[in-house]
Design a protein around this motif. Structure first.
Motif, short mmCIF file in Angstrom:
data_model
loop_
_atom_site.label_atom_id
_atom_site.label_comp_id
_atom_site.label_asym_id
_atom_site.label_seq_id
_atom_site.Cartn_x
_atom_site.Cartn_y
_atom_site.Cartn_z
N ALA A 165 26.87 -10.90 -58.55
CA ALA A 165 26.05 -11.97 -57.98
C ALA A 165 26.21 -12.06 -56.47
CB ALA A 165 26.41 -13.30 -58.65
N GLN A 166 27.44 -12.00 -55.98
CA GLN A 166 27.68 -12.15 -54.56
C GLN A 166 27.10 -11.00 -53.74
OE1 GLN A 166 29.90 -11.68 -56.94
NE2 GLN A 166 31.78 -10.67 -56.25
N HIS A 167 26.94 -9.84 -54.37
CA HIS A 167 26.41 -8.68 -53.65
C HIS A 167 24.92 -8.80 -53.34
CE1 HIS A 167 29.85 -5.83 -55.10
NE2 HIS A 167 30.23 -6.68 -54.16
N VAL A 168 24.23 -9.69 -54.05
CA VAL A 168 22.79 -9.86 -53.78
C VAL A 168 22.58 -10.27 -52.33
CG1 VAL A 168 20.75 -11.24 -54.34
CG2 VAL A 168 22.21 -10.36 -56.17
N PHE A 169 23.47 -11.08 -51.79
CA PHE A 169 23.34 -11.52 -50.41
C PHE A 169 23.62 -10.39 -49.42
CE2 PHE A 169 24.32 -15.38 -52.82
CZ PHE A 169 23.28 -16.21 -52.41
N GLN A 170 24.26 -9.33 -49.88
CA GLN A 170 24.52 -8.17 -49.03
C GLN A 170 23.39 -7.13 -49.13
OE1 GLN A 170 28.21 -6.88 -50.73
NE2 GLN A 170 29.41 -8.53 -49.82
N GLU A 171 22.78 -7.07 -50.29
CA GLU A 171 21.81 -6.00 -50.56
C GLU A 171 20.39 -6.32 -50.10
OE1 GLU A 171 22.21 -5.00 -54.73
OE2 GLU A 171 24.35 -5.45 -54.57
N THR A 172 20.10 -7.59 -49.89
CA THR A 172 18.78 -7.98 -49.44
C THR A 172 18.90 -9.15 -48.47
OG1 THR A 172 16.62 -8.88 -50.12
CG2 THR A 172 18.52 -9.45 -51.50
N ILE A 211 25.98 4.05 -59.39
CA ILE A 211 25.70 4.59 -58.07
C ILE A 211 26.69 4.04 -57.06
CG2 ILE A 211 23.95 4.71 -56.24
CD1 ILE A 211 23.17 6.23 -58.71
N ALA A 212 27.13 4.86 -56.16
CA ALA A 212 28.00 4.40 -55.08
C ALA A 212 27.15 4.09 -53.87
CB ALA A 212 29.03 5.48 -54.73
N GLY A 213 27.49 3.01 -53.16
CA GLY A 213 26.74 2.64 -51.98
C GLY A 213 27.64 1.90 -51.02
N LEU A 214 27.11 1.62 -49.83
CA LEU A 214 27.87 0.91 -48.82
C LEU A 214 27.32 -0.49 -48.68
CD1 LEU A 214 28.08 3.69 -46.10
CD2 LEU A 214 29.82 3.05 -47.75
N PRO A 215 28.17 -1.51 -48.73
CA PRO A 215 27.69 -2.88 -48.61
C PRO A 215 27.22 -3.20 -47.20
CG PRO A 215 30.08 -2.85 -48.67
CD PRO A 215 29.63 -1.44 -48.92
N LEU A 216 26.24 -4.07 -47.11
CA LEU A 216 25.77 -4.54 -45.82
C LEU A 216 26.64 -5.70 -45.37
CD1 LEU A 216 21.95 -4.48 -46.62
CD2 LEU A 216 23.36 -2.66 -45.64
N ALA A 217 26.35 -6.23 -44.18
CA ALA A 217 27.13 -7.34 -43.68
C ALA A 217 27.01 -8.55 -44.59
CB ALA A 217 26.65 -7.70 -42.27
N HIS A 251 6.65 2.90 -49.97
CA HIS A 251 6.93 4.33 -49.80
C HIS A 251 8.04 4.50 -48.76
CE1 HIS A 251 3.27 5.31 -52.07
NE2 HIS A 251 2.71 4.31 -51.40
N GLY A 252 9.13 5.12 -49.15
CA GLY A 252 10.20 5.44 -48.22
C GLY A 252 11.04 4.26 -47.77
N LYS A 253 10.98 3.14 -48.47
CA LYS A 253 11.76 1.97 -48.08
C LYS A 253 13.05 1.83 -48.88
CE LYS A 253 10.10 -1.85 -46.82
NZ LYS A 253 9.49 -3.20 -46.72
N GLY A 254 13.11 2.45 -50.04
CA GLY A 254 14.27 2.30 -50.91
C GLY A 254 15.52 2.96 -50.33
N ARG A 255 16.60 2.18 -50.23
CA ARG A 255 17.85 2.70 -49.70
C ARG A 255 19.01 2.19 -50.54
NH1 ARG A 255 16.87 6.63 -46.23
NH2 ARG A 255 18.98 6.35 -45.45
N MET A 256 20.02 3.03 -50.68
CA MET A 256 21.30 2.63 -51.27
C MET A 256 22.36 3.00 -50.25
SD MET A 256 22.78 1.24 -53.82
CE MET A 256 21.44 1.31 -55.01
N GLY A 257 22.78 1.99 -49.48
CA GLY A 257 23.63 2.30 -48.35
C GLY A 257 22.83 3.08 -47.32
#
Length: 326
Positions: free
Chosen positions: A76-83, A17-23, A294-300
């Motif tokens: 591993a490093q993306h976990v800090f961006q995704e949540t 899946i393609a997504g946009l990283p968070l800060a 419900h409705g909370k899941g987001r990818m980017g």
């Protein structure tokens, strides 16, 4: 903003899946003198290095360790961006650790030894955490989180830490059922990614355990966090006194619309997660919780129910805080 690719494990499928990283948050990489001889980590570039990313607590005296495990193929490093779990944990006085372990559907001896070494290093750096250990993971990482918690409960002498609480985020937890879901996805032939993912799941588990669930049922039970065919839940009985949470967003309409119109609820991880929690509660664990969103899941910027985002990070950290032992 650059696009990154993620390999996600959802029920019997593996999706790219393609997504946009968070800060990005500030987490420091610490290398270990270990060689990745069994391919625990799947990076973008070839490497045999094992490491972990650490986000320190903001308080001068850390109160515990939060071990977070990425999903299959997740960096591993993306976990800090995704949540925001790491940032919220830091504010609450926890040291957050994410190891480079993303290439397992189950926990084997190599993965166990790696996690043990990571936590030994962390407790040496932060002795004030005492015995307070909290474990969580996403997708396949959630299954590893549960099985690692079971391993530590089974053998309390492994580490100077105790499992205060464990949670998983939309994870497969019964490997025999997971194999069967993969078989259904391959047979339905709805979407190329589903077919590929289903075949990959079956091939990986069949190779690892020397056969199918019908041929090697004991092996599947041995490596599963939960065995629905066992009245006691198999290894799950080890968590009968441990606070356990599972998060899921069973948006069947989303999966039917975008991937496979014939999907049923049993094709989602939610069905088995709910059964697992019901089994724990029948065993007397009233601190076992099934949380459905419900409705909370987001990818980017896009809706996607299989993601870290279904976890209310501040509330989850408050839940973990309630189990800190002084």
């Amino acid at each position: 903003m650059p696009v990154f690719l993620r390999l996600l494990c959802c029920s019997g499928i593996v999706l790219l899946i393609a997504g946009l990283p968070l800060a990005a948050q500030t987490a420091h990489k610490q290398r270990l003198p270990l060689r990745d001889q069994t391919h625990l980590y799947r990076p973008n570039k070839p490497t045999s290095e094992l490491a972990f990313y650490l986000l320190p607590a903001r308080s001068p005296v850390p109160r515990g360790v939060l071990l977070l495990l990425p999903g299959l193929g997740g960096k591993a490093q993306h976990v800090f961006q995704e949540t925001a779990l790491g940032q919220q944990a830091s504010q609450a006085g926890f040291v957050t650790v994410v190891p480079t372990l993303n290439n397992r559907l189950y926990l084997d001896s190599a993965g166990t030894c790696f996690l043990d070494e990571v936590l030994r290093r962390v407790t040496q750096q932060y002795p004030s955490v005492g015995g307070n250990l909290f474990i969580g993971g996403f997708s396949a990482g959630g299954h590893v989180a549960l099985t690692y918690a079971e391993t530590l409960v089974r053998n309390t002498a492994r580490l100077p830490l105790r499992v205060n609480a464990v949670f998983s985020v939309d994870s497969p937890v019964d490997l025999a059922s997971f194999w069967q879901v993969g078989q259904r996805q391959a047979a339905q032939n709805c979407h190329p990614l589903l077919v590929q993912g289903g075949r990959s799941t079956m091939a990986t588990l069949t190779h690892a355990f020397g056969g199918t669930p019908d041929q090697r049922p004991a092996a599947y039970r041995q490596y599963s966090a939960f065995s629905s065919s066992d009245p006691t839940g198999g290894n799950l009985v080890l968590l009968k006194s441990t606070p356990v949470r599972v998060y899921c967003e069973p948006d069947l309409n989303f999966w039917r619309q975008h991937y496979c119109p014939t999907w049923q609820l049993e094709d989602l991880n939610a069905a088995m997660l709910k059964t697992m929690i019901e089994t724990l509660r029948r065993q007397g664990n009233m601190r076992a919780e099934y949380l459905e969103t419900h409705g909370k899941g987001r990818m980017g910027q896009r809706p996607f129910p299989h993601s870290w985002s279904i976890v209310d990070a501040p509330e989850c950290i408050r839940w973990l805080q309630s189990f800190v032992q002084e």
